[in-house]
Design a protein around this motif. Sequence first.
Motif, PDB file in Angstrom:
ATOM      1  N   LEU A 118       0.865  -1.185   0.000  1.00  0.00           N
ATOM      2  CA  LEU A 118       0.000   0.000   0.000  1.00  0.00           C
ATOM      3  C   LEU A 118       0.894   1.226   0.000  1.00  0.00           C
ATOM      4  N   ARG A 119       0.981   1.860  -1.106  1.00  0.00           N
ATOM      5  CA  ARG A 119       1.958   2.948  -1.216  1.00  0.00           C
ATOM      6  C   ARG A 119       1.345   4.329  -1.141  1.00  0.00           C
ATOM      7  N   SER A 120       0.038   4.399  -1.151  1.00  0.00           N
ATOM      8  CA  SER A 120      -0.558   5.740  -1.103  1.00  0.00           C
ATOM      9  C   SER A 120      -0.671   6.211   0.335  1.00  0.00           C
ATOM     10  N   ASN A 121      -0.288   7.429   0.539  1.00  0.00           N
ATOM     11  CA  ASN A 121      -0.391   7.986   1.879  1.00  0.00           C
ATOM     12  C   ASN A 121      -1.623   8.881   1.943  1.00  0.00           C
ATOM     13  N   TYR A 122      -2.586   8.486   2.756  1.00  0.00           N
ATOM     14  CA  TYR A 122      -3.819   9.270   2.875  1.00  0.00           C
ATOM     15  C   TYR A 122      -3.796  10.152   4.114  1.00  0.00           C
ATOM     16  N   ARG A 123      -2.698  10.080   4.825  1.00  0.00           N
ATOM     17  CA  ARG A 123      -2.630  10.817   6.084  1.00  0.00           C
ATOM     18  C   ARG A 123      -1.955  12.186   5.924  1.00  0.00           C
ATOM     19  N   SER A 124      -0.733  12.174   5.428  1.00  0.00           N
ATOM     20  CA  SER A 124       0.070  13.396   5.453  1.00  0.00           C
ATOM     21  C   SER A 124      -0.014  14.139   4.119  1.00  0.00           C
ATOM     22  N   LEU A 125       0.108  15.443   4.211  1.00  0.00           N
ATOM     23  CA  LEU A 125       0.140  16.242   2.991  1.00  0.00           C
ATOM     24  C   LEU A 125       1.483  16.026   2.286  1.00  0.00           C
ATOM     25  N   ASP A 145       9.209   5.006  -0.534  1.00  0.00           N
ATOM     26  CA  ASP A 145       8.610   5.915  -1.517  1.00  0.00           C
ATOM     27  C   ASP A 145       7.086   5.784  -1.534  1.00  0.00           C
ATOM     28  N   GLN A 146       6.398   6.848  -1.100  1.00  0.00           N
ATOM     29  CA  GLN A 146       4.931   6.792  -1.063  1.00  0.00           C
ATOM     30  C   GLN A 146       4.325   7.767  -2.056  1.00  0.00           C
ATOM     31  N   ARG A 147       3.120   7.421  -2.508  1.00  0.00           N
ATOM     32  CA  ARG A 147       2.396   8.338  -3.404  1.00  0.00           C
ATOM     33  C   ARG A 147       1.392   9.151  -2.594  1.00  0.00           C
ATOM     34  N   VAL A 148       1.127  10.316  -3.098  1.00  0.00           N
ATOM     35  CA  VAL A 148       0.144  11.166  -2.426  1.00  0.00           C
ATOM     36  C   VAL A 148      -0.936  11.505  -3.455  1.00  0.00           C
ATOM     37  N   PRO A 149      -2.194  11.441  -3.067  1.00  0.00           N
ATOM     38  CA  PRO A 149      -3.233  11.832  -4.025  1.00  0.00           C
ATOM     39  C   PRO A 149      -2.965  13.242  -4.543  1.00  0.00           C
ATOM     40  N   LYS A 150      -3.365  13.448  -5.779  1.00  0.00           N
ATOM     41  CA  LYS A 150      -3.018  14.711  -6.455  1.00  0.00           C
ATOM     42  C   LYS A 150      -3.394  15.950  -5.635  1.00  0.00           C
ATOM     43  N   ASP A 151      -4.571  15.924  -5.069  1.00  0.00           N
ATOM     44  CA  ASP A 151      -5.027  17.133  -4.383  1.00  0.00           C
ATOM     45  C   ASP A 151      -4.230  17.427  -3.109  1.00  0.00           C
ATOM     46  N   ARG A 152      -3.347  16.545  -2.735  1.00  0.00           N
ATOM     47  CA  ARG A 152      -2.560  16.789  -1.514  1.00  0.00           C
ATOM     48  C   ARG A 152      -1.102  17.125  -1.841  1.00  0.00           C
ATOM     49  N   GLN A 153      -0.765  17.017  -3.094  1.00  0.00           N
ATOM     50  CA  GLN A 153       0.638  17.255  -3.459  1.00  0.00           C
ATOM     51  C   GLN A 153       1.030  18.724  -3.226  1.00  0.00           C
ATOM     52  N   ASN A 154       2.320  18.906  -2.925  1.00  0.00           N
ATOM     53  CA  ASN A 154       2.878  20.260  -2.703  1.00  0.00           C
ATOM     54  C   ASN A 154       2.160  21.026  -1.595  1.00  0.00           C
ATOM     55  N   LYS A 155       1.521  20.329  -0.739  1.00  0.00           N
ATOM     56  CA  LYS A 155       0.878  20.994   0.404  1.00  0.00           C
ATOM     57  C   LYS A 155       1.559  20.528   1.679  1.00  0.00           C
ATOM     58  N   GLY A 156       1.271  21.256   2.720  1.00  0.00           N
ATOM     59  CA  GLY A 156       1.844  20.854   4.008  1.00  0.00           C
ATOM     60  C   GLY A 156       3.141  21.593   4.285  1.00  0.00           C
ATOM     61  N   PHE A 157       3.578  21.474   5.521  1.00  0.00           N
ATOM     62  CA  PHE A 157       4.716  22.276   5.951  1.00  0.00           C
ATOM     63  C   PHE A 157       5.626  21.449   6.869  1.00  0.00           C
ATOM     64  N   VAL A 158       6.927  21.566   6.579  1.00  0.00           N
ATOM     65  CA  VAL A 158       7.906  20.881   7.446  1.00  0.00           C
ATOM     66  C   VAL A 158       9.006  21.890   7.800  1.00  0.00           C
ATOM     67  N   ARG A 159       9.334  21.937   9.063  1.00  0.00           N
ATOM     68  CA  ARG A 159      10.474  22.794   9.426  1.00  0.00           C
ATOM     69  C   ARG A 159      11.368  22.015  10.395  1.00  0.00           C
ATOM     70  N   VAL A 160      12.672  22.056  10.111  1.00  0.00           N
ATOM     71  CA  VAL A 160      13.630  21.361  10.987  1.00  0.00           C
ATOM     72  C   VAL A 160      14.509  22.398  11.676  1.00  0.00           C
ATOM     73  N   HIS A 161      14.539  22.336  13.007  1.00  0.00           N
ATOM     74  CA  HIS A 161      15.425  23.203  13.779  1.00  0.00           C
ATOM     75  C   HIS A 161      16.487  22.334  14.424  1.00  0.00           C
ATOM     76  N   LEU A 162      17.718  22.751  14.284  1.00  0.00           N
ATOM     77  CA  LEU A 162      18.791  22.037  15.002  1.00  0.00           C
ATOM     78  C   LEU A 162      19.331  22.985  16.059  1.00  0.00           C
ATOM     79  N   VAL A 163      19.444  22.498  17.273  1.00  0.00           N
ATOM     80  CA  VAL A 163      19.970  23.368  18.332  1.00  0.00           C
ATOM     81  C   VAL A 163      21.118  22.662  19.041  1.00  0.00           C
ATOM     82  N   PRO A 164      22.116  23.435  19.490  1.00  0.00           N
ATOM     83  CA  PRO A 164      23.240  22.778  20.170  1.00  0.00           C
ATOM     84  C   PRO A 164      22.852  22.301  21.569  1.00  0.00           C
TER      85      PRO A 164
END
Lengths: 1029, 944
Positions: free
Chosen positions: A446-453, A486-505
């Motif tokens: 099952l390669r489609s991800n229905y959860r995450s953008l 490698d997962q697929r995302v339904p078309k209407d969810r592609q290029n959506k969503g937000f990820v930010r990574v902070h690295l702190v010492p």
Amino acid sequence: MPGMFTSDTKFSLPDLTVVTASAGSGKTRTLTLRYLQLLLSERISHNDLRNILAMTFTNNAAAEMKQRVIKYLKALALGKGEVPAEVQELVSMQGQDLRDRAEYVLEMILERFSDFQVRTIDSFLISVFQSTALEFGYAQTADITFNPDKPLAEAFAEFAHDADAQAQYSDLLRKLVSLIEQTRFSYLRFLWNPYGNMLRECQRLYRSLRMVTKPLIMEDKSSELTEIAKTIEQQGRALQKVLDESGLTISHNFQNDLNEAKQKNIEALLERTKKNRPFNKPSVKQHAGFQKYGTTIEEELARFYGLLAQYAEVFSQSRFYPYARTMELIEGHVDEISRRDGALLLDEIHWKLKDNLTRSMVPEIYYKLGESVHHFLIDEFQDTSPIQWFNLKPLLEETLSKDGSLFVVGDTKQSIYGFRGADWTIMKRLAQGSEFGSVQPTNLDLRSNYRSLGNIVEFNRQFFCLTIPMSEYAEAAKLSDLSDVDQRVPKDRQNKGFVRVHLVPHDVEARPERAKVMKSIDDCLNRGYKYHEIAILTPENNDVIMISSWLNEHKPSIPFVSHSNLDVRRRKSVGEVIALLKFLDSPVDDLSFATFLLGKVFLGRAGSLAAESLRDEIKNLLFEVHRSERRFSPLYRVFQDKYKQHWTDLFEPLFTSVGYLPLYDLVSEAYKIFQVLALFNEEEAAHVKFLEAVRAYEQEGNNSLKEFLEYAEEKDDTDRWTMSVPAGTNAVNVMTVHKAKGLDYPVVLVFLRDKEPRLRDPQMDEGDEDVRLLSLTEKIGEKSESLQALHDEKLLVQQADALNKLYVALTRAREEMHIVCVMNEERKGPTKYLVEQTIGKPQERELRLGLEEQQTLTQVQYSGTLRNVAVSDKRRIALKETQRGELIHELMARLEFLDTNIDRDLESVWERVDKSRRNSFEQSEILMAVKAFLVEGEVSSFFKKDRKKTVLTEQEFVNKNGELFRCDRIVIEDGTVTVIDFKTGGQENEKEYLTQVKNYMEILREIYPTKKTQGFVAYIDIKKIVSVE
Amino acid sequence: MAKSYLISPSVNLIDEVLKRLSAEGLDYSKNLVIFPGKRPGYFLRKAIATKKGTSFIPPRELSMEEFVELIHSDILGHHEPTLEALDVVAILFEEHLRSRDRFGGKHFDRLDEFVPLGIKLFDELEELKIAGCSPKLVHEKISGITYGKIHLLPDLFERFYREVSKRGYITRSMKYITASTEFTAESLTKYKTIIVAGFFALMHAEREIFRKLLTLNQTTFLLQHARLVSRIVAELGLEPEEVGEPAEEPSVTMYRSPDVHGQVFALTSQVQELIDRKAPLDENTVMVLPSSDALFPVLHQTLSLLKENQYNISLGYGLARSPVYAFFDSVLELIASKYQGAYHAPSYIKFALHPYTKNILFRKRADVTRVLFHTIEAEFAERGATTFFELENLEAQKNIFGKVQRTLSGSDQSIAAIDIQRHLKYIHDRTIRPLEEFRDVRDFSEKCVDVLNFIYDESTARLHPYFHPFAEKMIESMDKLSRGLLSSHAFEDQRSYVKLVREYLSTNEVHFAGTPLRGIQALGLLETRNLRFSRVFVLDVNEDVLPGRTNRTANLLPEKIREELGLETTYDREQLQEAYFDTLIRGAKEVRLFFTENGRREKSRFAEKLLWERQKRERQSEEKAFIKTISYQLSLKNAIPQPVEKTAEMREYLRGISYTATSLDSYLQCPLKFYYSQVAGLEEKEEVTEDIEARDIGNLIHDILLDWYRPTLDTTLTGKSLNEEELRRVIDDNMRKRFGEYEYGTLTLMKMQIEKQLLRFLRNYQIPLAGAAPITVKGLESKAEIDYKGFMFRVRMDRIERRNGDTHILDYKTGGDPFKLKTKIANLNVDDTSTLASSVGSFQLPLYAMVYKLSTNVPVEKIKPAFLFIGKSKIDATIESPLFDKDLPQEVQYEKLEHVLFKTLNEIVDVKTPFRATENLEEQCPRCPFKGICGTQWVLGWNQ
């Protein structure tokens, strides 16, 4: 998911399907669909309800799946509501046919609910065990204990007792202590009392050993080690000699190695690195001594290291022998305790099944279970333990051989329960076709991800498919298929969503991570997210605690739900109730009494509006008492004197009844007296849960306040104390990654720290026949090639586990993911490949209602009335007298009239009465008393034979209220009806007796209105009758 | 021929019975009515009373059990005694041992192991018997099974009943079978009317009896429309006439709750609402409690809204939750704790502090025993650990009796210590000692009864209303045990007696007081059979309750075989419960169903069915509209400790007290902690516990070192004074002094470790140090007090010794963290108190230095205070951790510390500075005894 399954028209049996369901691809939904397909189809054979078994890992999951099946069937049957479109493709019927079939299936489930088998693997295996328990020497009614800690503690205590008596065991204990000292984490502190550590280690080991299928077998190889040590010593001397003769300067470290060898301190030598070379300088090769002795030195050195390798191998295999021996002894005690208490450990059940369950037994087991499973479905298959699989396998083999099916769903990448025995390699083997030779698997992915953008999925793809495969974790990632994420995302969810990574010492003083975490949360809140849409996940429990306190201290404080604040014992007002109970249990416990007096419960009840001033008064009182002579007197006495009314109203009822009242009653009384539920409305959930815990504790047969208080202090069993969170509670969730498995949230903040996966001693090594405990530290590993290989192999699994945990953490977010990672200076562990980055744009979120789901909530009502439980009370402990009285009454009831031969009459009735009563009274004493009464007393006229008399004994009458009375003797004559009530003993309760007979007379008057009524109390023992006026 | 009727749920069965009764005036005794159970009889009598409005002679109303008894005993004249389950176990056990091939191989060859199996075997044999099966038939039916010991069953079946008959006993099933085979209907012709009413299913023996009744014209069968009833109709060949219209759908409301209490509180709201609108609270309303889970919550939370005569409870009160049982449990646990002739102290304390024990009268006074046992508790707690002791030793400890005597002397001078001593022995003689040994079950149960009688006679227990019914029941149960067939059996292990009695007693119940016909009825599901209520509340409508837990594997005989033999299957059992439930619901007007739904529990299939029926009717796939959810208010705020303001009085007091290292350190850790301990004077009560705590170990090590160094005082340490054997002896003495004579698991290990570590201390630290330079021991546990700069100080220094002209003040640390205790003088900013907690590990050593300097005039540079970390894994010279940094002038360092010390003291007495909580909650709160007051239980600390 359309086209995922074979339609039932093409369904062929036997069928083995392995579904790999990556995060967010709809694992449970897939399983439910398969279940529905099996049930709804009219083409798949053996698809009766009782022939299908779906297994999950938790009760929660089972309940959820059952509800989902019912919900889908209802929607299908009614033709409205949420129904997965795929159902239509899975079964070969449409429209009304499908609706009718769904209704039929639903009603079959409701009718035969016990056959609706969605259950945990453990509960199914328990049934299998119970069906054959007697064969193993256990009563089928034996209780099952799920947590082995307590029985093991008992077994360990018995073992330790034995050790006192037997020298060989005390030697074993000594060795065990020494091992624990060598291998425990906090080695700086001396273990004065190692008992607890030893017990915990044995409990941990027991749990691990019960997850595998082979017995732990180890040998004591101390003499072999001594022999090798001797050889090493000799070889060390030989090497020293050659080195000395060569005239070369030996490196300081290597000389130390040699010294250890010469002193036979081989264990110390094992802890030293093998990298120490005899000579420091590269120029040594030019030295004349080297040219002369170089070859000999190399040979001697190789021999030395060869012997060291040999020692390391034997040492590695035997170091933990004392554990093995201890476990062997403890197991004997566990078995004895199980039999004695009639309670079996779940782990033992698995173990016993393993030893006894064979495929040939399967038909009989099914016979006993009353069902034959043709279709198995298993959820979260990657979490199956070897022992569970071993025990399930004969049943599955049988099913597949009889044209049945097995459908498993899981994801090796999400296997994070290795520490609890889960073994994802089973799923891999099954998918590769190496588990059931005759039936090859169909593998679905099952390669489609229905959860995450899309952006979140893309971030994970880049990290796990591109970055990690290029790192030192590549091999580990491959192991659990993580590099193929490698997962697929339904078309209407592609290029959506937000990820930010902070690295702190890493900075213990400044803790820059705190600001990052809080800022990320504030940002989300400012953009319109509600608290409950945010979850904070972290691998370590300590970090859950730390983040919880940040949220608590944040201004304004952020409501959150975590393990720590859901435990009712950690709520202040519940703590006050516990303090009250402690005080009641031990009135000299001043601290508990003061804790209660200074708390909201007492002050709220006693002080109402003036709580604050009362609190100050109490504080002053404590201070005064402390300064005065009364400090030696219990605090409650002082309080009693100063606050008489409070004492009388609030404490005295509890103080005087503690110990005399059952536990739940006492606590309920306390709740009512202090009006806890009414006054602490906002803490309702906590207090109800506390009452619930008391009830459940009592329900299990416990009845001691002291023990309850001890139980409330225990750290474990927190489920019992955890408040349920109403759906839609608006609070941030803070939890470990393990707890987050299977969950998702719109916003997830993942808090990470660089941490390198390491091996911890001992390591379990499974051979063909047995299991051994190996010592596999890095230093020991490097002494021998075979050990090194083993070390690397085990480390790889650890690394894969660490990656899986990271994968689970990074796949919980639906819309936004914020990662805060604390970097260590040396940057070790898979998190070191995270880089500061931002993908996508944070979105403004529509403001909407906090509750996801509006529910019909019902207000509850609390009763404030105190109630003593009234139980029937005879006021005397006089069993013998009562029994004697009953016997005499029974004799009298059988005497209608007396013949001239009283003795014969009495003996005849005695025989009948005695035979059925099995009483222990002397015939002569009883008959003599009765005879004396009949002959000497004034009653004899009522026993004279007379045709005109009708005698009724033990006659029932009912009064006008419908109440039933039974009269001992009624004599009905022409104009009179007489009631006689027999009494044994004296006249102490005469008043009560007279009232009783008067009541009889009233009843008789109503029934025989034309007759004169008279009544008597007849005292058999004192041969007297008293007329009732 | 008999008549039969099939009654709709809309019709009240009791009314239908009443209609068919005949009476001669007020005499109904020529009617015989047989119901499945007893309860409908009450309602029938009430119905007649209402109709007649006067007293009357009732019809003969019998439950099926009573009817069989009537046939067996009164009509057929059989009077054999009936065996109870434990009697049967005795017979079965003998039969079991007699067989060569046995159930469970050799695993059940001990009586205690056999008891559960015996009870199970008895149940199934009785089922077979009552179903009219013969051993031969059973043998035939199981012949197809190829596994296990099941084949032993037919033989055991035959032998067991033969043996029971041979011994002149009877079992329930034998009674039923005899009644069904020997009974003739003619024997009942004296009754003009015989009504068999409300049966839902029949066993073989019942069927046979009823077939005979069918031959009488005066017999009428009244059946209720419910599932399974068609089976009875077919089995008896009835052609019943329908009575009544189909019932109207009741109004059903469902309540989902997260737990049992939620259900109960919601029910309470309903009852309150009835009270508010003055609705009748009579026997037309029923609260059904299908499991005992909700009984006590309902009693306390719901029924307490009503007066006692407004409700009736049919369920029993479990003996196991009574105080009498708790008392026995404590005494039996104490007996079971005995190890090598000694008793476990925590178990003893639990027994001694039970109100029945601690209120045993001494010259008509209850307080003497209370003071006595609390003094013993304090004595045990002081020892600080689990310990085993002999009763004789305790009875010989004169100090205890002296203390008790002194405590009591305020109220009574006439009690001598010797009297108290005798009193304790007397209590032991009458409670514990009789139970130390028993010959067999009879001896054991008789001794238990003696103990209870002693409590009755000589304690205040009998004055409490909770005593009598339970004590009576307890004695009755023990009496039965002592007269039963098991009475002469002996167990190998004493714990087996305890287990048997606990299990046996916990199955006993005492009935609630109440009149069955008055007020709201609180009934079990079975008790609602045949009754009709207009308002029905059902709690625990959960799977595992409705229907009750069914376990297909719990029987010896597989389901299929049971079906073939005509025994009840799990499916039958579930259907029967559904029939009761359905009849109850469909006969009502208003129904409220309550269930718990959470991860562990799901709603009952019966509720699911009702829900689905409604959803189907209303074509609504969402169930939300039909279920009300009970939810609680949840507070997630954590308590933050509130500061305590100082008063002028406090200031004065704080000016006047002596400061110790402990009190100053507690201020350093958390000023609030200082307030609660030093100002409010609170301290944790010491408990008699299972665990040996770090503090106990610390005290023990201090005692050992004190004893060991004592002979060296004022001498120079030499090889002779540092003797290993002597150290071992001192350890041994101290262990014995603290923990008593008995060594067991934990203690053995601990002693082993103490020896190991202190020997290492000797070899790796003390001997090398003494060898390097002469050491003179100058003080042990030295106390000193001074008054300086307006404050008083009090110290006690573990050891003072002289080395090379310097005075070393040593403080032993067995568990402290060297890192945390270290004072980082270099980091200390004397002007910033916020750095105090992180820079000053402890005020202990600075205080010692100051007090010693001031009381001896030794210059500060000659004083070397140090911690001695005896609890470090590695013992060498580094365990000595000096206060002063050797790289800085000692005097300067001292000045800095003294300055900080007084700054702290001035803060303590500063009225403007309240006592605040520490900022480091995680570090301080988890182990703080005052966290309950501050409400910081939520602070978990690390590694929790």
